[in-house]
Design an enzyme around this catalytic site. Structure first.
Site, PDB file in Angstrom:
ATOM      1  N   LYS A 191     -14.253  88.896  25.937  1.00 33.27           N
ATOM      2  CA  LYS A 191     -13.771  87.951  25.286  1.00 33.27           C
ATOM      3  C   LYS A 191     -12.646  87.254  26.072  1.00 33.27           C
ATOM      4  O   LYS A 191     -11.994  86.133  26.098  1.00 33.27           O
ATOM      5  CB  LYS A 191     -12.756  87.893  23.730  1.00 33.27           C
ATOM      6  CG  LYS A 191     -14.270  88.257  22.466  1.00 33.27           C
ATOM      7  CD  LYS A 191     -14.241  87.518  21.772  1.00 33.27           C
ATOM      8  CE  LYS A 191     -15.615  88.240  20.669  1.00 33.27           C
ATOM      9  NZ  LYS A 191     -15.697  88.562  19.267  1.00 33.27           N
ATOM     10  N   LYS A 214     -22.887  83.486  20.244  1.00 36.55           N
ATOM     11  CA  LYS A 214     -22.713  83.000  19.694  1.00 36.55           C
ATOM     12  C   LYS A 214     -21.915  81.570  20.956  1.00 36.55           C
ATOM     13  O   LYS A 214     -21.671  80.332  20.735  1.00 36.55           O
ATOM     14  CB  LYS A 214     -22.078  82.072  18.278  1.00 36.55           C
ATOM     15  CG  LYS A 214     -21.055  83.258  17.720  1.00 36.55           C
ATOM     16  CD  LYS A 214     -21.371  83.139  15.941  1.00 36.55           C
ATOM     17  CE  LYS A 214     -20.325  84.813  15.668  1.00 36.55           C
ATOM     18  NZ  LYS A 214     -20.222  84.322  14.075  1.00 36.55           N
ATOM     19  N   LYS A 253     -25.416  90.132  25.259  1.00 41.50           N
ATOM     20  CA  LYS A 253     -26.309  89.945  23.946  1.00 41.50           C
ATOM     21  C   LYS A 253     -26.503  89.360  23.822  1.00 41.50           C
ATOM     22  O   LYS A 253     -25.653  87.940  23.897  1.00 41.50           O
ATOM     23  CB  LYS A 253     -25.286  91.198  23.117  1.00 41.50           C
ATOM     24  CG  LYS A 253     -23.574  90.455  22.644  1.00 41.50           C
ATOM     25  CD  LYS A 253     -23.022  91.599  21.894  1.00 41.50           C
ATOM     26  CE  LYS A 253     -22.054  90.321  21.651  1.00 41.50           C
ATOM     27  NZ  LYS A 253     -20.730  91.067  21.248  1.00 41.50           N
TER      28      LYS A 253
END
Ligand code: TYM
Length: 334
Positions: free
Chosen positions: A114, A201, A198
């Site tokens: 992230k 969103k 994966k």
């Protein structure tokens, strides 16, 4: 032993098929089997580890509650609340961040993904995020945590933090060591555009995921455009290791129809992808479209959604405040 179940979902909009098949579908089954022992948290404190628009965040919190209910969670059989409404979460996270070690957090792969290349610019919250997650779980003496495969490492960290707290303060068994509940199969749903990533969103292309608010045409279009290869459908499991796009779509089909991958392979072996995709769109529409309609209906009823959160927070607070009071005492606060 009575099972106590806790899980959380971030209110960052666009809840998708991965969230549903990896987690929420399980929440529904668990809360039917364990009345009043399930806590489902809309983790708004986690959401602000990356920048959020306040107005959108408020909408997304309500939309997450609407999604839980549209997927089949009954607020009278479980506790649904938003994390920021129960102050003990932030307080416990601080105390546990003094127990957790930097070395442990440095190993977290999700932070690395992230934060990307520019780690220096990531918020401190994004780094210490798994400690807050541990606080969520440990405040409720949780025995089982249903999550998708991507949360496995965070749960291991939670177990380590709990064990260290119990040892450091010589309070054997005070913090319950939770067990992850990760499905053996289908616990990681991949992007429709690139099955090495994966479904998420944060992926830029909306074509990479089925959102739980998609309509029939969107579902059909996304499945039509989902990446496959030029060969006929695979006929055995060993072929799937090199045909990851086909594997992902077949896993989605199997999970939605509650059947095994072997059975799906048998059904479609040697057929062409377009026939399989028609079948997949149909099962997706049967499952997801009613959820999508229900979310859109519920989202307009703000006062109903706010009431669920209000009542849920009051109930959650009863348990969490007892636990944090004991934690304060153990740590030595007056
Ligand atoms: P979040 O909001 O990213 O995702 C919510 C749940 O959906 C699962 N999930 C998936 N499962 C399968 N395939 C995918 N592609 C996929 N994408 C998401 C996640 O594993 C998760 O179960 N840190 C958590 C939220 C959290 C939490 C907690 C969970 C905060 N506190 C305490 C459990 C217990 C998260 O960001 O989930």
């Amino acid at each position: 032993m009575n099972k106590k179940i806790f899980s959380g979902v971030q209110p960052t909009g666009n809840l998708h098929l991965g969230n549903y098949l990896g987690a929420i579908k399980n929440f529904v089954e668990l809360h039917n089997d364990h009345h009043n022992n399930c806590v489902f948290c809309v983790v708004d404190l986690h959401a602000i580890t990356v920048k959020q628009d306040p107005k959108e965040l408020r909408n997304n919190i309500r939309e997450t509650v609407a999604t839980f209910i549209a997927c089949g969670i009954n607020p009278n059989k479980s506790i649904i609340f938003n994390q920021s409404a129960v102050g003990a979460h932030a307080e416990a996270a601080w105390i546990l961040s003094c127990v957790a070690r930097m070395g442990w957090l440095n190993r977290m792969t999700q932070f690395k993904e992230k934060a990307g290349k520019d780690k220096e610019k990531a918020s401190i919250g994004l780094y210490s995020y798994p400690v807050l997650m541990a606080a969520d779980i440990l405040l409720y003496d949780t025995t089982h945590v249903p999550v998708g495969d991507d949360q496995k490492q965070h749960l291991e960290l939670c177990r380590d933090i709990a064990k260290k707290f119990n040892t450091d303060f010589e309070v054997e068994n005070f913090l319950q060591i939770p067990e992850p509940l990760i499905q053996k199969e289908f616990s990681r749903i991949m992007s429709l555009k690139d099955a090495s990533k994966k479904m998420s969103k944060s992926e830029l292309s909306d074509l990479s995921r089925i959102n739980l608010t998609d309509n029939k045409d969107q579902i059909i279009n996304k499945i039509k455009k989902a990446k496959t290869d030029t060969l006929p459908m695979p006929s055995n499991i060993s072929e799937l290791s090199t045909r990851i796009e086909a594997k992902n779509l077949m896993c989605i089909f199997s999970s939605l129809t509650n059947s095994s991958l072997e059975k799906t392979l048998e059904m479609f072996s040697g057929k062409n992808f377009s026939e399989f995709k028609d079948n997949l769109s149909e099962v997706l529409i049967n499952k997801i479209y009613p959820i999508s309609l229900e979310i859109k209906k519920l989202i307009d009823d703000k006062s109903y959604l706010d009431k669920i959160l209000q009542e849920g927070s009051e109930k959650a607070n009863l348990t969490a405040s007892k636990k944090i009071n004991k934690i304060r005492e153990i740590v030595g606060f007056l």
